[in-house]
Design a protein around this motif. Structure first.
Motif, mmCIF file in Angstrom:
data_model
loop_
_atom_site.group_PDB
_atom_site.id
_atom_site.type_symbol
_atom_site.label_atom_id
_atom_site.label_comp_id
_atom_site.label_asym_id
_atom_site.label_seq_id
_atom_site.Cartn_x
_atom_site.Cartn_y
_atom_site.Cartn_z
ATOM 1 N N MET A 142 0.932 -1.074 0.140
ATOM 2 C CA MET A 142 0.042 -0.099 0.096
ATOM 3 C C MET A 142 1.034 1.211 -0.090
ATOM 4 O O MET A 142 1.777 1.209 0.485
ATOM 5 C CB MET A 142 -0.853 0.182 1.319
ATOM 6 C CG MET A 142 -2.022 -0.931 1.140
ATOM 7 S SD MET A 142 -2.893 -0.519 2.911
ATOM 8 C CE MET A 142 -4.551 -1.053 1.901
ATOM 9 N N SER A 143 0.337 2.449 -0.575
ATOM 10 C CA SER A 143 1.141 3.538 -0.755
ATOM 11 C C SER A 143 0.847 4.263 0.605
ATOM 12 O O SER A 143 -0.051 4.083 1.319
ATOM 13 C CB SER A 143 0.626 4.657 -1.905
ATOM 14 O OG SER A 143 -0.760 4.852 -1.887
ATOM 15 N N LEU A 144 1.651 5.378 0.887
ATOM 16 C CA LEU A 144 1.519 6.192 2.056
ATOM 17 C C LEU A 144 0.322 6.871 1.733
ATOM 18 O O LEU A 144 -0.457 6.984 3.153
ATOM 19 C CB LEU A 144 2.517 7.084 2.204
ATOM 20 C CG LEU A 144 2.884 8.155 3.697
ATOM 21 C CD1 LEU A 144 2.804 7.128 4.728
ATOM 22 C CD2 LEU A 144 3.955 8.999 3.244
ATOM 23 N N ASP A 145 -0.204 7.282 0.927
ATOM 24 C CA ASP A 145 -1.421 8.164 0.862
ATOM 25 C C ASP A 145 -2.676 7.218 1.215
ATOM 26 O O ASP A 145 -3.635 7.724 1.737
ATOM 27 C CB ASP A 145 -1.590 8.903 -0.637
ATOM 28 C CG ASP A 145 -0.516 9.878 -0.819
ATOM 29 O OD1 ASP A 145 -0.202 10.518 0.151
ATOM 30 O OD2 ASP A 145 -0.188 10.247 -1.964
ATOM 31 N N LYS A 146 -2.555 6.117 0.622
ATOM 32 C CA LYS A 146 -3.784 4.929 0.728
ATOM 33 C C LYS A 146 -3.775 4.883 2.289
ATOM 34 O O LYS A 146 -5.033 4.797 2.660
ATOM 35 C CB LYS A 146 -3.699 3.946 0.022
ATOM 36 C CG LYS A 146 -4.740 2.988 -0.168
ATOM 37 C CD LYS A 146 -4.529 2.005 -1.072
ATOM 38 C CE LYS A 146 -5.933 1.085 -1.085
ATOM 39 N NZ LYS A 146 -6.089 -0.162 -1.979
ATOM 40 N N LEU A 147 -2.645 4.627 2.974
ATOM 41 C CA LEU A 147 -2.841 4.373 4.378
ATOM 42 C C LEU A 147 -3.151 5.318 5.131
ATOM 43 O O LEU A 147 -3.896 5.184 6.045
ATOM 44 C CB LEU A 147 -1.293 3.920 4.925
ATOM 45 C CG LEU A 147 -0.822 2.307 4.213
ATOM 46 C CD1 LEU A 147 0.610 2.310 4.851
ATOM 47 C CD2 LEU A 147 -1.429 1.279 5.013
ATOM 48 N N LYS A 148 -2.791 6.664 4.746
ATOM 49 C CA LYS A 148 -3.346 7.928 5.369
ATOM 50 C C LYS A 148 -4.991 7.943 5.354
ATOM 51 O O LYS A 148 -5.750 8.343 6.339
ATOM 52 C CB LYS A 148 -2.487 9.110 4.870
ATOM 53 C CG LYS A 148 -1.066 9.104 5.394
ATOM 54 C CD LYS A 148 -0.813 10.567 5.001
ATOM 55 C CE LYS A 148 0.629 10.452 5.730
ATOM 56 N NZ LYS A 148 1.434 11.883 5.129
ATOM 57 N N ARG A 149 -5.385 7.758 4.193
ATOM 58 C CA ARG A 149 -6.709 7.613 4.134
ATOM 59 C C ARG A 149 -7.628 6.643 4.622
ATOM 60 O O ARG A 149 -8.722 6.746 5.251
ATOM 61 C CB ARG A 149 -7.221 7.516 2.496
ATOM 62 C CG ARG A 149 -7.048 8.571 1.529
ATOM 63 C CD ARG A 149 -7.552 8.579 0.037
ATOM 64 N NE ARG A 149 -6.934 7.309 -0.591
ATOM 65 C CZ ARG A 149 -6.166 7.477 -1.346
ATOM 66 N NH1 ARG A 149 -5.489 8.569 -1.685
ATOM 67 N NH2 ARG A 149 -5.866 6.402 -2.049
ATOM 68 N N GLU A 150 -6.979 5.428 4.937
ATOM 69 C CA GLU A 150 -7.532 4.220 5.755
ATOM 70 C C GLU A 150 -7.518 4.716 7.052
ATOM 71 O O GLU A 150 -8.684 4.589 7.832
ATOM 72 C CB GLU A 150 -6.973 3.084 5.390
ATOM 73 C CG GLU A 150 -6.923 2.432 3.979
ATOM 74 C CD GLU A 150 -8.506 2.037 4.046
ATOM 75 O OE1 GLU A 150 -9.082 1.644 4.612
ATOM 76 O OE2 GLU A 150 -8.948 2.344 2.576
ATOM 77 N N ALA A 184 -14.525 6.432 11.925
ATOM 78 C CA ALA A 184 -15.446 5.420 12.599
ATOM 79 C C ALA A 184 -15.351 5.204 13.855
ATOM 80 O O ALA A 184 -16.471 4.728 14.597
ATOM 81 C CB ALA A 184 -15.231 4.094 11.878
ATOM 82 N N ILE A 185 -14.319 5.289 14.450
ATOM 83 C CA ILE A 185 -14.273 5.065 15.939
ATOM 84 C C ILE A 185 -14.869 6.139 16.603
ATOM 85 O O ILE A 185 -15.666 6.024 17.634
ATOM 86 C CB ILE A 185 -12.721 5.044 16.194
ATOM 87 C CG1 ILE A 185 -12.018 3.845 15.984
ATOM 88 C CG2 ILE A 185 -12.387 5.692 17.878
ATOM 89 C CD1 ILE A 185 -10.574 4.047 16.061
ATOM 90 N N THR A 186 -14.836 7.524 15.865
ATOM 91 C CA THR A 186 -15.588 8.450 16.607
ATOM 92 C C THR A 186 -16.925 8.290 16.529
ATOM 93 O O THR A 186 -17.991 8.877 17.675
ATOM 94 C CB THR A 186 -15.251 9.813 15.953
ATOM 95 O OG1 THR A 186 -13.903 10.079 16.119
ATOM 96 C CG2 THR A 186 -16.088 11.181 16.623
ATOM 97 N N ALA A 187 -17.270 7.857 15.469
ATOM 98 C CA ALA A 187 -19.082 7.618 15.064
ATOM 99 C C ALA A 187 -19.470 6.560 16.165
ATOM 100 O O ALA A 187 -20.453 6.634 16.983
ATOM 101 C CB ALA A 187 -19.209 7.342 13.849
ATOM 102 N N MET A 188 -18.511 5.537 16.339
ATOM 103 C CA MET A 188 -19.006 4.495 17.452
ATOM 104 C C MET A 188 -19.098 4.869 18.648
ATOM 105 O O MET A 188 -19.878 4.549 19.372
ATOM 106 C CB MET A 188 -17.996 3.148 17.105
ATOM 107 C CG MET A 188 -18.418 1.931 17.954
ATOM 108 S SD MET A 188 -19.793 1.326 17.577
ATOM 109 C CE MET A 188 -19.604 0.428 16.063
#
Length: 121
Positions: free
Chosen positions: A1-9, A16-20
């Motif tokens: 995975m690229s760094l940008d993709k990891l940051k988006r994830e 999701a954590i905040t919503a939960m």
């Protein structure tokens, strides 16, 4: 995975954590309100303008807690200003209350043979 993709994830996971957490808080609050209503209390009555003793009783565990090990420190009373007791004979603006370390002019005066009684105001 690229760094940008990891940051988006990572951003998606944090969202999701905040919503939960918000969802769980809302559910817990609904339970508390329901229990208060079943017991005949208004939630504001339980949490609002309560006295220190009531707050302590609400927050205390069911079992008797051990007494606190540390004691409260006594707060020293603030002392006001003290009027000066001694005045420099050579410079009337220089005074000393008689408390704390002697000023240089007092030490010099005493070393020259003067007495505290002679410079008392």
């Amino acid at each position: 995975m690229s760094l940008d993709k990891l940051k988006r994830e990572k951003a998606k996971i944090e969202k999701a954590i905040t919503a939960m957490e918000a969802k769980e808080k809302k559910a817990a609050m609904a339970k508390v309100v329901a229990i208060a209503k079943e017991s005949g209390f208004d939630l504001a009555e339980l949490v609002g303008n309560t006295t220190r003793a009531v707050k302590k009783a609400i927050s205390a565990p069911a079992e008797k807690a051990a007494p606190a090990a540390r004691k409260k420190k006594k707060v020293a009373a603030k002392r006001g200003k003290v009027a000066p007791k001694y005045r420099n004979p050579e410079d009337s603006d220089m005074t000393w209350t008689g408390r704390g370390k002697q000023p240089i002019w007092v030490r010099d005066y005493l070393a020259a043979g003067g007495t505290l009684e002679s410079i008392t105001i």
